[in-house]
Scaffold this motif. Structure first.
Motif, PDB file in Angstrom:
ATOM      1  N   THR A 379      56.489  31.356  38.444  1.00  0.00           N
ATOM      2  CA  THR A 379      55.854  32.560  38.988  1.00  0.00           C
ATOM      3  C   THR A 379      54.594  32.914  38.210  1.00  0.00           C
ATOM      4  O   THR A 379      53.532  33.176  38.792  1.00  0.00           O
ATOM      5  CB  THR A 379      56.830  33.757  38.930  1.00  0.00           C
ATOM      6  N   GLY A 380      54.714  32.917  36.870  1.00  0.00           N
ATOM      7  CA  GLY A 380      53.560  33.247  36.029  1.00  0.00           C
ATOM      8  C   GLY A 380      52.436  32.248  36.168  1.00  0.00           C
ATOM      9  O   GLY A 380      51.252  32.627  36.249  1.00  0.00           O
ATOM     10  N   VAL A 381      52.769  30.972  36.224  1.00  0.00           N
ATOM     11  CA  VAL A 381      51.747  29.926  36.354  1.00  0.00           C
ATOM     12  C   VAL A 381      51.030  30.045  37.701  1.00  0.00           C
ATOM     13  O   VAL A 381      49.795  29.970  37.777  1.00  0.00           O
ATOM     14  CB  VAL A 381      52.387  28.531  36.202  1.00  0.00           C
ATOM     15  N   THR A 382      51.793  30.246  38.774  1.00  0.00           N
ATOM     16  CA  THR A 382      51.201  30.379  40.107  1.00  0.00           C
ATOM     17  C   THR A 382      50.298  31.599  40.180  1.00  0.00           C
ATOM     18  O   THR A 382      49.191  31.545  40.752  1.00  0.00           O
ATOM     19  CB  THR A 382      52.306  30.476  41.170  1.00  0.00           C
ATOM     20  N   PHE A 383      50.758  32.715  39.610  1.00  0.00           N
ATOM     21  CA  PHE A 383      49.937  33.923  39.620  1.00  0.00           C
ATOM     22  C   PHE A 383      48.627  33.710  38.868  1.00  0.00           C
ATOM     23  O   PHE A 383      47.568  34.173  39.297  1.00  0.00           O
ATOM     24  CB  PHE A 383      50.717  35.083  38.984  1.00  0.00           C
ATOM     25  N   TRP A 384      48.701  32.986  37.757  1.00  0.00           N
ATOM     26  CA  TRP A 384      47.494  32.742  36.956  1.00  0.00           C
ATOM     27  C   TRP A 384      46.444  31.989  37.765  1.00  0.00           C
ATOM     28  O   TRP A 384      45.254  32.339  37.741  1.00  0.00           O
ATOM     29  CB  TRP A 384      47.859  31.976  35.697  1.00  0.00           C
ATOM     30  N   PHE A 385      46.873  30.974  38.502  1.00  0.00           N
ATOM     31  CA  PHE A 385      45.924  30.180  39.283  1.00  0.00           C
ATOM     32  C   PHE A 385      45.384  30.949  40.487  1.00  0.00           C
ATOM     33  O   PHE A 385      44.284  30.669  40.964  1.00  0.00           O
ATOM     34  CB  PHE A 385      46.589  28.878  39.762  1.00  0.00           C
ATOM     35  N   MET A 386      46.127  31.905  40.996  1.00  0.00           N
ATOM     36  CA  MET A 386      45.711  32.663  42.185  1.00  0.00           C
ATOM     37  C   MET A 386      45.207  34.061  41.852  1.00  0.00           C
ATOM     38  O   MET A 386      44.945  34.850  42.747  1.00  0.00           O
ATOM     39  CB  MET A 386      46.884  32.777  43.160  1.00  0.00           C
TER      40      MET A 386
END
Length: 422
Positions: A379-386
């Motif tokens: 979740t954190g990684v996906t949010f960072w990229f988006m």
């Protein structure tokens, strides 16, 4: 917004959440006692079916709400849900129970319209605190529902829970009639004075970009999967490591994350503490993963401490993500935006429920904590990229989306006493 309208809508939400939470931690025990079903996958599949049902039903109610008053929809859906809940009390067949109970949740999904309705009736500057208080109510309802459900399982016939579910639906009907009679189907009040500049601003806004909504939906899917994958079998896990086999105390341990959310609200109010701006989404997700890791140690003390940390982290993360749904959007499209994101949230819960059953069947309950931690990190990684897409908005800069605006002592005071502002 009128205090009476706000109080009624929030109380309706509380009653609905209590009704939904009564059996949530105890479906494996319920299926075993009522139908003699012992397969651990059954509970996971059933929870997935509930989420899948609501996932498809809510967008339908949201679509109908564009042309039919929300109060009328909620009155009809809660009436039918209550009648179907009573039918679940009498049914003896496992197959017929599936049909009737899923039909019940189809109509129960109508109460989810309360959330976008609340946001639509409040000015945008109050959205953060609205989300904070709705989150608190959901946690409180889940705690009370789990404790009440555990008590019923311990002292009475398990099927009696469906009487309580029906009662919560009929109480929601009563509030619909009350609001309808006093404020009309569209909840118009004498204090509903609009700001012409804000009206023009809202009309000039376009609905939230579909791609932005879908990106946020993907983040929500991962988050809800990670946050819920341990839920279906947590009581089973606790009873396997604890000397206390009482379903009531199992419900208490299960409810610790919600209890922590209430404690955070009380502390911020009592001590007049604002949430530090350093509490970013990433930091609270890390706190949640640490909580999962401690629970996986499998001692009573480590599980309790882990539930405490997990509860604090998940609470703040959920508020942050919920706030993004309404960030810079058009009020007329709130129900549509919420239904889109809720679809992804429900997919996360569906997949997590089914995955939990498979993991327990082929491995063990502890594996759910590993999988949950992985998806919270994802979740954190996906949010960072988006991040640049998710924080883009018409009215608020990215720097203004932080957890410090969600709950403070001042916002709680305004909530209790204000007649026009939340």
């Amino acid at each position: 917004m009128s205090v009476k309208i706000r109080f009624s809508l929030l109380l309706m939400t509380t009653m609905a959440v209590i009704g939904d939470a009564l059996l949530m931690p105890f479906y494996p025990q319920f299926f075993s006692q009522r139908f003699g079903v012992l397969d651990p996958k059954s509970a996971g599949i059933y929870l997935a079916a509930i989420c899948f049902t609501v996932m498809w039903a809510f967008p339908i109610w949201a679509y109908l709400a564009k042309t039919i008053p929300t109060l009328f929809i909620m009155f009809i859906t809660q009436a039918l849900a209550g009648l179907l809940a009573l039918s679940c009390f009498w049914v003896k067949s496992w197959e017929l129970f599936w049909i009737l109970s899923l039909a019940m949740f189809t109509f129960k999904a109508g109460y989810l319209l309360i959330y976008p309705l609340l946001m639509q009736l409040e000015p945008e500057e109050n959205h953060a605190r609205v989300i904070g208080f709705v989150s608190i109510i959901i946690h409180f309802g889940a705690i009370l529902g789990a404790l009440l459900g555990g008590s019923v399982l311990q002292i009475a016939d398990v099927s009696k829970i469906y009487w309580i579910m029906a009662a919560s639906d009929f109480i929601a009907m009563f509030f619909c009639v009350y609001l309808w009679k006093n404020f009309g189907l569209h909840l118009q009040t004498s204090d509903s004075v609009t700001n012409p500049k804000l009206e023009v601003d809202q009309k000039n806004r376009e609905p939230a970009s579909s791609w932005r909504t879908y990106r946020l939906g993907l983040v929500m899917l991962f988050f809800y999967f990670g946050a819920n994958v341990t839920c279906p079998f947590f009581v089973t896990f606790w009873q396997s490591i604890s000397k206390h086999q009482s379903t009531f105390w199992s419900g208490v341990i299960y409810s610790i994350p919600g209890i922590m959310a209430l404690c955070v609200l009380w502390v911020t109010h009592k001590k007049n503490i604002a949430i530090p701006t350093m509490f970013t989404l990433g930091s609270v997700l890390v706190l949640s993963v640490v909580g999962y890791s401690l629970q996986n140690v499998s001692t009573e003390t480590s599980v309790i401490i882990g539930r405490i940390l997990f509860g604090i982290g998940i609470y703040y993360a959920s508020i942050y993500l919920e706030l993004l749904i309404f960030h810079g959007g058009n009020k007329d499209a709130y129900a549509t935006d919420v239904s889109r994101v809720y679809f992804f949230q429900s997919m996360g819960v569906v997949f997590s429920s089914y995955c939990a059953g498979v993991l327990v069947d082929h491995a063990n309950v502890q594996m759910t904590f590993y999988v949950g931690s992985f998806f919270l990190i994802l979740t954190g990684v996906t949010f960072w990229f988006m991040k640049s897409h998710l924080l883009s908005g018409k009215t608020t800069s990215a720097s203004e989306i932080n957890l410090s605006s969600v709950i403070t002592s001042q916002s709680i005071t305004e909530f209790k006493g204000a007649k026009h502002d939340f």
